[in-house]
Design an enzyme around this catalytic site. Sequence first.
Site, mmCIF file in Angstrom:
data_model
loop_
_atom_site.group_PDB
_atom_site.id
_atom_site.type_symbol
_atom_site.label_atom_id
_atom_site.label_comp_id
_atom_site.label_asym_id
_atom_site.label_seq_id
_atom_site.Cartn_x
_atom_site.Cartn_y
_atom_site.Cartn_z
ATOM 1 N N GLY A 247 -1.604 6.351 -1.805
ATOM 2 C CA GLY A 247 -2.552 6.991 -2.713
ATOM 3 C C GLY A 247 -3.721 6.105 -3.084
ATOM 4 O O GLY A 247 -4.880 6.547 -3.119
ATOM 5 N N LYS A 248 -3.449 4.844 -3.365
ATOM 6 C CA LYS A 248 -4.528 3.930 -3.744
ATOM 7 C C LYS A 248 -5.397 3.576 -2.543
ATOM 8 O O LYS A 248 -6.616 3.374 -2.676
ATOM 9 C CB LYS A 248 -3.946 2.693 -4.425
ATOM 10 C CG LYS A 248 -3.275 3.005 -5.769
ATOM 11 C CD LYS A 248 -2.692 1.763 -6.409
ATOM 12 C CE LYS A 248 -2.108 2.058 -7.791
ATOM 13 N NZ LYS A 248 -0.914 2.924 -7.740
ATOM 14 N N ASP B 20 -0.767 -3.800 -5.914
ATOM 15 C CA ASP B 20 0.031 -2.849 -6.702
ATOM 16 C C ASP B 20 1.484 -3.223 -6.457
ATOM 17 O O ASP B 20 2.128 -2.694 -5.572
ATOM 18 C CB ASP B 20 -0.276 -1.413 -6.274
ATOM 19 C CG ASP B 20 0.407 -0.388 -7.163
ATOM 20 O OD1 ASP B 20 0.362 -0.556 -8.396
ATOM 21 O OD2 ASP B 20 1.001 0.564 -6.630
ATOM 22 N N ALA C 271 0.767 -1.239 0.000
ATOM 23 C CA ALA C 271 0.000 0.000 0.000
ATOM 24 C C ALA C 271 0.805 1.299 0.000
ATOM 25 O O ALA C 271 0.282 2.339 -0.404
ATOM 26 C CB ALA C 271 -0.948 0.020 1.197
ATOM 27 N N ARG D 212 8.513 2.733 4.936
ATOM 28 C CA ARG D 212 7.396 3.040 4.036
ATOM 29 C C ARG D 212 6.053 2.818 4.730
ATOM 30 O O ARG D 212 5.081 3.526 4.461
ATOM 31 C CB ARG D 212 7.501 2.201 2.770
ATOM 32 C CG ARG D 212 8.617 2.658 1.838
ATOM 33 C CD ARG D 212 8.850 1.688 0.692
ATOM 34 N NE ARG D 212 7.660 1.397 -0.080
ATOM 35 C CZ ARG D 212 7.162 2.178 -1.036
ATOM 36 N NH1 ARG D 212 7.771 3.313 -1.332
ATOM 37 N NH2 ARG D 212 6.075 1.839 -1.700
ATOM 38 N N PRO E 60 2.994 4.529 -0.852
ATOM 39 C CA PRO E 60 2.809 5.493 0.239
ATOM 40 C C PRO E 60 1.362 5.756 0.639
ATOM 41 O O PRO E 60 1.116 6.454 1.609
ATOM 42 C CB PRO E 60 3.449 6.769 -0.314
ATOM 43 C CG PRO E 60 3.249 6.661 -1.785
ATOM 44 C CD PRO E 60 3.379 5.197 -2.122
ATOM 45 N N CYS F 158 3.668 -0.386 -12.391
ATOM 46 C CA CYS F 158 4.014 0.829 -13.133
ATOM 47 C C CYS F 158 5.227 0.535 -14.024
ATOM 48 O O CYS F 158 6.201 1.273 -14.032
ATOM 49 C CB CYS F 158 4.276 2.008 -12.205
ATOM 50 S SG CYS F 158 5.592 1.737 -10.992
ATOM 51 N N GLU G 229 2.143 -2.754 4.327
ATOM 52 C CA GLU G 229 3.414 -2.443 3.670
ATOM 53 C C GLU G 229 4.521 -3.204 4.398
ATOM 54 O O GLU G 229 4.652 -3.109 5.620
ATOM 55 C CB GLU G 229 3.690 -0.945 3.700
ATOM 56 C CG GLU G 229 5.041 -0.547 3.156
ATOM 57 C CD GLU G 229 5.303 -1.028 1.748
ATOM 58 O OE1 GLU G 229 6.419 -1.538 1.502
ATOM 59 O OE2 GLU G 229 4.404 -0.895 0.898
#
Length: 512
Positions: free
Chosen positions: A132-133, A196, A128, A156, A130, A249, A151
Amino acid sequence: MLPRAFLERTEGMLGEEYGAFLGCFDGGHVQGLSLNPGKIGMDGVSAAERFGAGTDGQSTAKGADTAGFARLSKVPWAENGYYYEPCDQPGKHPFHEAGLYYIQEPSAMMPVGLLDIRPGERVLDLCAAPGGKSVQIAAALRGSGILVCNEIHPARAKTLSENIERMGIGNACVLNETPERLAEMFAGYFDRILVDAPCSGEGMFRRNETAVGEWSPENVELCARRQDGILDCAAQMLRFGGRLVYSTCTFAPEEDEGSVSRFLRRHSEFGILPVDKERFCLGGCNGVPGYIEDPMPGLEETVRLWPHKVRGEGHFAAVLGKGGNLSEKNRDCDMEYTAKRTPKESDRTVPEEFLLFCAENLRFSGGAAGACGPETERGGGQDVLSGLGRETGLGGVCKFMKFGDNLYLESADMPSLKGLKVLRPGLHLGEIKKNRFEPSHALALALAPRAAVHVWNFSSGDPTVSAYLNGQTFPAEGEKGWYLICVEGFGLGWGKLAAGSMKNHYPRGLRR
């Protein structure tokens, strides 16, 4: 400056489009933010409603002096996502510290919409940081259901927890665990899971030189193997009939179509679910089965974002559904977690110090100031918790938890977290200090201002706001007690008024 091996592979993937792809590196990148629908102002209107788009897709907020941005325009695939102008500096505006928005790369907003979240569901953001999602997921849950943000890296995870606090999210817990440990604890538990995944970061090359320097073919292979393990853990934790969104990404086929194809070979109970790409304005952003050898069926239903095709960076996403016997296995899991969830009676009793603070400083909808006080229900204070839940966006069904001298408010359905590394088990209410209760910064950011008996409101251009964020006291006249400090009607932090001076309770670690 891009790695030669990366360029050669990308040219083979894109063919005639390769020149357009290279050209996008000369044009700079776009900036985006997600408005927070859970941040409520003194007028009862949320930040998303106040600054969101009109019928023309443009923000109704005009002028950097009032909002930190001159103009916003809609990100088509994200409900509360907007592009802002290069001249804007929303990260330096007090609204950022108040949690009105989360600055986020526009393409990174895409995967959460594919989860198709419904209020009341159990959702896991497995990788998760930082945050944003997770912020987008919380917006979709609308204060109900459960959000577990995890995380694996401690530093982080701390940043993730700070962002959950800043955005005023109450129905989330933050964990610092391995996927394997979570899979042991939460088999078949979640309705929706977002993975992610850590990746080689090729999609961020245009805006992150560090990612370019760290890239290598060997790192791509390493990331792909790591993604396989994370996905296997996620598969264990998803309920039958649930939905898993896998995203990266990167452009690397081994980590995108390749990871999905390998996963489907290992997990026959899963299949690729189609994406309504027209609904998300993603027409033509298809995954390409031909990028890998021996692809599994359905990979064209996955989503690829290329920076020469959309206003954003590189991203990939796939929606994976878990079939099977929905009712029987899910019911067994629900019974198991209901048994685990029951806390000790001593941890459920609401302390007198907290009830007294509520009586003196808070008022809840349906009652006047003090109506939530110690005289209501000394043994448990459920009336207080219900009112507080409504005014922090959690709804009226909450439970109270005590960890040492720290008090937390949780969703009534939050599962047992015993044995896990927990950074934030729910909404931090505050701490008992020397027989008195001191409210937390998290409560100030989550609380609707209408629930505070005393409010001190600044305009965004008032220099005293900056002084407050620096930790300074300021002169003030009024009744003694705790004040919710606001900017343009939105909660920013606490102050305590006495003898004509507002003592600053903005956290030292956050001061500018």
